[in-house]
Design an enzyme around this catalytic site. Sequence first.
Site, PDB file in Angstrom:
ATOM      1  N   GLN A  43       1.255 108.868  24.513  1.00  0.00           N
ATOM      2  CA  GLN A  43       2.593 108.317  24.746  1.00  0.00           C
ATOM      3  C   GLN A  43       2.570 106.790  24.614  1.00  0.00           C
ATOM      4  OE1 GLN A  43       4.500 111.287  28.018  1.00  0.00           O
ATOM      5  NE2 GLN A  43       2.976 109.898  28.828  1.00  0.00           N
ATOM      6  N   HIS A  74      -0.569 112.052  27.061  1.00  0.00           N
ATOM      7  CA  HIS A  74       0.422 113.062  27.450  1.00  0.00           C
ATOM      8  C   HIS A  74      -0.302 114.370  27.761  1.00  0.00           C
ATOM      9  CE1 HIS A  74       4.612 115.029  26.586  1.00  0.00           C
ATOM     10  NE2 HIS A  74       3.999 115.583  27.624  1.00  0.00           N
ATOM     11  N   PHE A 128       2.663 116.050  37.093  1.00  0.00           N
ATOM     12  CA  PHE A 128       2.474 115.925  35.653  1.00  0.00           C
ATOM     13  C   PHE A 128       1.125 116.513  35.253  1.00  0.00           C
ATOM     14  CE2 PHE A 128       1.509 112.711  32.077  1.00  0.00           C
ATOM     15  CZ  PHE A 128       2.052 113.532  31.120  1.00  0.00           C
ATOM     16  N   HIS A 131       1.176 120.313  35.518  1.00  0.00           N
ATOM     17  CA  HIS A 131       1.916 120.913  34.399  1.00  0.00           C
ATOM     18  C   HIS A 131       1.030 121.003  33.162  1.00  0.00           C
ATOM     19  CE1 HIS A 131       5.282 121.639  31.608  1.00  0.00           C
ATOM     20  NE2 HIS A 131       4.737 120.705  30.841  1.00  0.00           N
ATOM     21  N   GLU A 132       0.298 119.929  32.851  1.00  0.00           N
ATOM     22  CA  GLU A 132      -0.543 119.925  31.656  1.00  0.00           C
ATOM     23  C   GLU A 132      -1.691 120.919  31.774  1.00  0.00           C
ATOM     24  OE1 GLU A 132       0.080 118.280  28.728  1.00  0.00           O
ATOM     25  OE2 GLU A 132       1.989 117.918  29.752  1.00  0.00           O
ATOM     26  N   LYS A 135      -0.034 124.712  31.776  1.00  0.00           N
ATOM     27  CA  LYS A 135       0.592 125.104  30.513  1.00  0.00           C
ATOM     28  C   LYS A 135      -0.388 125.060  29.346  1.00  0.00           C
ATOM     29  CE  LYS A 135       4.498 124.145  27.430  1.00  0.00           C
ATOM     30  NZ  LYS A 135       5.723 123.332  27.194  1.00  0.00           N
ATOM     31  N   HIS A 136      -1.201 124.008  29.265  1.00  0.00           N
ATOM     32  CA  HIS A 136      -2.064 123.807  28.099  1.00  0.00           C
ATOM     33  C   HIS A 136      -3.547 124.025  28.397  1.00  0.00           C
ATOM     34  CE1 HIS A 136       1.407 122.259  25.938  1.00  0.00           C
ATOM     35  NE2 HIS A 136       1.642 121.413  26.931  1.00  0.00           N
TER      36      HIS A 136
END
Length: 268
Positions: A43, A74, A128, A131-132, A135-136
């Site tokens: 980012q 990110h 944050f 979430h990363e 999800k990933h």
Amino acid sequence: MASLSVQTLLVLLVFVTASYCMIEEASAVEGQREFDYFALSLQWPGTYCRRTRHCCSKNACCRGANAPTEFTIHGLWPDYNDGTWPACCTRSDFNEKEISTLHDALEKYWPSLSCGSPSSCHGSKGSFWGHEWEKHGTCSSPVVHDEYSYFSTTLNVYFKYNVTKVLNEAGYVPSNSEKYPLGGIVSAIENAFHATPQLVCSKGDLEELRLCFYKDFKPRDCVIQNDMYTSKSSCPKYVSLPAYVSLGLDGAGTEVSWVPDNEGDEAL
């Protein structure tokens, strides 16, 4: 004898039903095929932070003189060659204690640039980093197997492939007046890493730059659905790298209101 047969059939029926349910549950967790490559998404804080309307303690845009002025992480995303990606591959809830030794580095190089709380894979709101990972990171097997490895591996790749340094050395420095040729930025990355990146822009400002890697983390070209030099791209032929104007703690920059950490701008 007939009664015994009925009992036997009932037992078999229960066993088959239970087995089928177990197979379905396993498929739900492991049904997504193995990914093809990694994308390290970076980012540009000058673009993200100029959208900040509310400040909070977890938003790095609000750190005044200590706010980020170089590309930040990110996420490290497992992707498919067809342009899609797996997500939420296992139910492995984020536990910040697992990465406590990485906390200072993550705060500096992988900070949140928002006051919002993104959704977890399971419907709740979280951080944050959480979430990363959910999800990933959970889709990074068989290369990365656990939460600590996901974050430490991402940091190591980020340090090794220093995009900010490459662009600065090529003359592409933060500026609120200059516009730079998109092709020049791409060429600088290609010359340094021998692979083509993917760029994402917002209103002519560079927002994200993605480096792509094979599973052994050797650079490869990113999968680009549309030619980045055409009008279909989110980036024009000349782009800006807006200089960061700090907010919050030192009183500089735009006036903003302070809000609790779970309110304000939505996380991306």
